[in-house]
Design a protein around this motif. Structure first.
Motif, mmCIF file in Angstrom:
data_model
loop_
_atom_site.group_PDB
_atom_site.id
_atom_site.type_symbol
_atom_site.label_atom_id
_atom_site.label_comp_id
_atom_site.label_asym_id
_atom_site.label_seq_id
_atom_site.Cartn_x
_atom_site.Cartn_y
_atom_site.Cartn_z
ATOM 1 N N THR A 1 1.893 -2.233 16.233
ATOM 2 C CA THR A 1 2.799 -1.093 16.220
ATOM 3 C C THR A 1 2.187 0.242 16.585
ATOM 4 O O THR A 1 2.905 1.148 16.987
ATOM 5 N N GLY A 2 0.909 0.431 16.378
ATOM 6 C CA GLY A 2 0.317 1.748 16.608
ATOM 7 C C GLY A 2 0.534 2.707 15.449
ATOM 8 O O GLY A 2 0.193 3.876 15.543
ATOM 9 N N TYR A 3 1.145 2.264 14.374
ATOM 10 C CA TYR A 3 1.315 2.997 13.109
ATOM 11 C C TYR A 3 2.352 4.116 13.135
ATOM 12 O O TYR A 3 2.803 4.535 12.086
ATOM 13 N N THR A 4 2.748 4.618 14.284
ATOM 14 C CA THR A 4 3.668 5.753 14.331
ATOM 15 C C THR A 4 4.969 5.447 13.603
ATOM 16 O O THR A 4 5.436 6.244 12.775
ATOM 17 N N ARG A 5 5.566 4.322 13.882
ATOM 18 C CA ARG A 5 6.835 3.966 13.239
ATOM 19 C C ARG A 5 6.632 3.587 11.771
ATOM 20 O O ARG A 5 7.530 3.781 10.955
ATOM 21 N N ILE A 6 5.477 3.052 11.449
ATOM 22 C CA ILE A 6 5.165 2.737 10.045
ATOM 23 C C ILE A 6 5.115 4.032 9.238
ATOM 24 O O ILE A 6 5.724 4.139 8.168
ATOM 25 N N VAL A 7 4.397 5.019 9.748
ATOM 26 C CA VAL A 7 4.289 6.306 9.064
ATOM 27 C C VAL A 7 5.670 6.949 8.942
ATOM 28 O O VAL A 7 6.037 7.467 7.879
ATOM 29 N N ALA A 8 6.456 6.888 9.997
ATOM 30 C CA ALA A 8 7.815 7.450 9.958
ATOM 31 C C ALA A 8 8.665 6.748 8.899
ATOM 32 O O ALA A 8 9.454 7.400 8.197
ATOM 33 N N ALA A 9 8.515 5.435 8.775
ATOM 34 C CA ALA A 9 9.284 4.680 7.784
ATOM 35 C C ALA A 9 8.889 5.089 6.362
ATOM 36 O O ALA A 9 9.755 5.230 5.491
ATOM 37 N N VAL A 10 7.604 5.307 6.126
ATOM 38 C CA VAL A 10 7.148 5.738 4.798
ATOM 39 C C VAL A 10 7.670 7.145 4.517
ATOM 40 O O VAL A 10 8.149 7.435 3.410
ATOM 41 N N ASP B 1 -1.662 11.959 4.072
ATOM 42 C CA ASP B 1 -1.717 11.129 2.869
ATOM 43 C C ASP B 1 -1.288 9.695 3.193
ATOM 44 O O ASP B 1 -1.915 8.737 2.731
ATOM 45 N N ILE B 2 -0.231 9.577 3.970
ATOM 46 C CA ILE B 2 0.275 8.247 4.336
ATOM 47 C C ILE B 2 -0.763 7.506 5.159
ATOM 48 O O ILE B 2 -1.104 6.356 4.870
ATOM 49 N N ARG B 3 -1.281 8.152 6.175
ATOM 50 C CA ARG B 3 -2.280 7.505 7.027
ATOM 51 C C ARG B 3 -3.518 7.106 6.225
ATOM 52 O O ARG B 3 -4.073 6.029 6.423
ATOM 53 N N LEU B 4 -3.951 7.965 5.301
ATOM 54 C CA LEU B 4 -5.110 7.654 4.473
ATOM 55 C C LEU B 4 -4.841 6.462 3.564
ATOM 56 O O LEU B 4 -5.698 5.598 3.381
ATOM 57 N N SER B 5 -3.628 6.384 3.016
ATOM 58 C CA SER B 5 -3.303 5.267 2.120
ATOM 59 C C SER B 5 -3.225 3.937 2.865
ATOM 60 O O SER B 5 -3.350 2.880 2.253
ATOM 61 N N ALA C 1 0.835 -1.214 0.000
ATOM 62 C CA ALA C 1 0.000 0.000 0.000
ATOM 63 C C ALA C 1 0.866 1.259 0.000
ATOM 64 O O ALA C 1 0.590 2.224 -0.713
ATOM 65 N N ALA C 2 1.938 1.233 0.779
ATOM 66 C CA ALA C 2 2.842 2.385 0.841
ATOM 67 C C ALA C 2 3.592 2.563 -0.471
ATOM 68 O O ALA C 2 3.802 3.694 -0.928
ATOM 69 N N ARG C 3 3.991 1.476 -1.105
ATOM 70 C CA ARG C 3 4.676 1.561 -2.399
ATOM 71 C C ARG C 3 3.751 2.194 -3.435
ATOM 72 O O ARG C 3 4.162 3.054 -4.219
#
Length: 157
Positions: A138-147, A125-129, A110-112
Motif C-alpha cells: 500500500t505505501g502506507y498513505t491510505r493506512i495512515v488516512a484510515a487511522v 504519531d501514527i507513522r511511528l506507531s 497496532a493502530a488500535r
C-alpha cells in the motif's frame, strides 16, 4: 514437560497445558484456531503477528505461550463487537488501506493500541506507531488516512 496457563483471549477465558517452546502465535493459530493473526517472519521483524497483551502491542511470534499466564490478549478477531466492525476496520475498508491484506491484522492492532492511548494522534504519531508493521503493497498513505479518519470518528462520537 508442559506448563498450565490461564489467560483470556478476546474476552474468553482459557486454561491449557502448553509446551515450553510454544509461541503465543502458534497457540492462537493452531490451538485456538484464531487465524487472523499472521505468521510473516517468525523473527519479530514484520508485525503481521501483532496482538495486544494487556493492552500493549507485541509480536506474538516472540512471546512464549507459558509467559501469558494471567494475561489478557486481544487479536484482530476481538476488534469487532456484536457483528459491528471496529471503526479502524471500517475506515481501512472504506479508504482502501488494504491490498493483499496479509499485514492488515497487525496494523489494525497496532493502530488500535495507538488510538486507545492517544485519541487524537498526529500523522507522525501514527507513522511511528506503525514502524514495526511492514506492508509491501500500500505505501502506507491510505493506512495512515484510515487511522486518522477512525480517530476523527472517535472524537465525533
Amino acid at each position: 514437560m508442559t506448563h498450565f496457563v490461564n489467560f483470556t483471549v478476546n474476552g474468553e477465558h482459557y486454561a491449557l497445558d502448553v509446551p515450553p517452546y510454544y509461541t503465543l502465535l502458534r497457540l492462537l493459530r493452531d490451538r485456538l484456531v484464531l487465524t487472523g493473526t499472521k505468521n510473516g517472519c517468525s523473527a519479530g521483524e514484520c508485525g503481521a503477528c501483532t496482538v495486544l497483551l494487556d493492552g500493549a502491542p507485541v509480536n506474538s511470534c516472540l512471546v512464549l505461550a507459558p509467559e501469558i499466564d494471567g494475561h489478557d490478549i486481544v487479536t484482530v478477531e476481538g476488534l469487532a463487537h456484536d457483528s459491528q466492525l471496529d471503526p479502524l476496520q471500517e475506515t481501512m475498508i472504506e479508504l482502501g488501506g488494504t491490498q493483499c491484506g496479509f499485514c492488515t491484522p497487525g496494523i489494525l492492532i497496532a493502530a488500535r493500541a495507538l488510538l486507545d492511548r492517544s485519541p487524537n494522534p498526529s500523522e507522525d504519531d501514527i507513522r511511528l506507531s506503525l514502524v514495526g508493521n511492514l506492508c509491501r503493497c500500500t505505501g502506507y498513505t491510505r493506512i495512515v488516512a484510515a487511522v486518522q479518519e477512525a480517530a476523527h470518528r472517535g472524537r465525533a462520537a
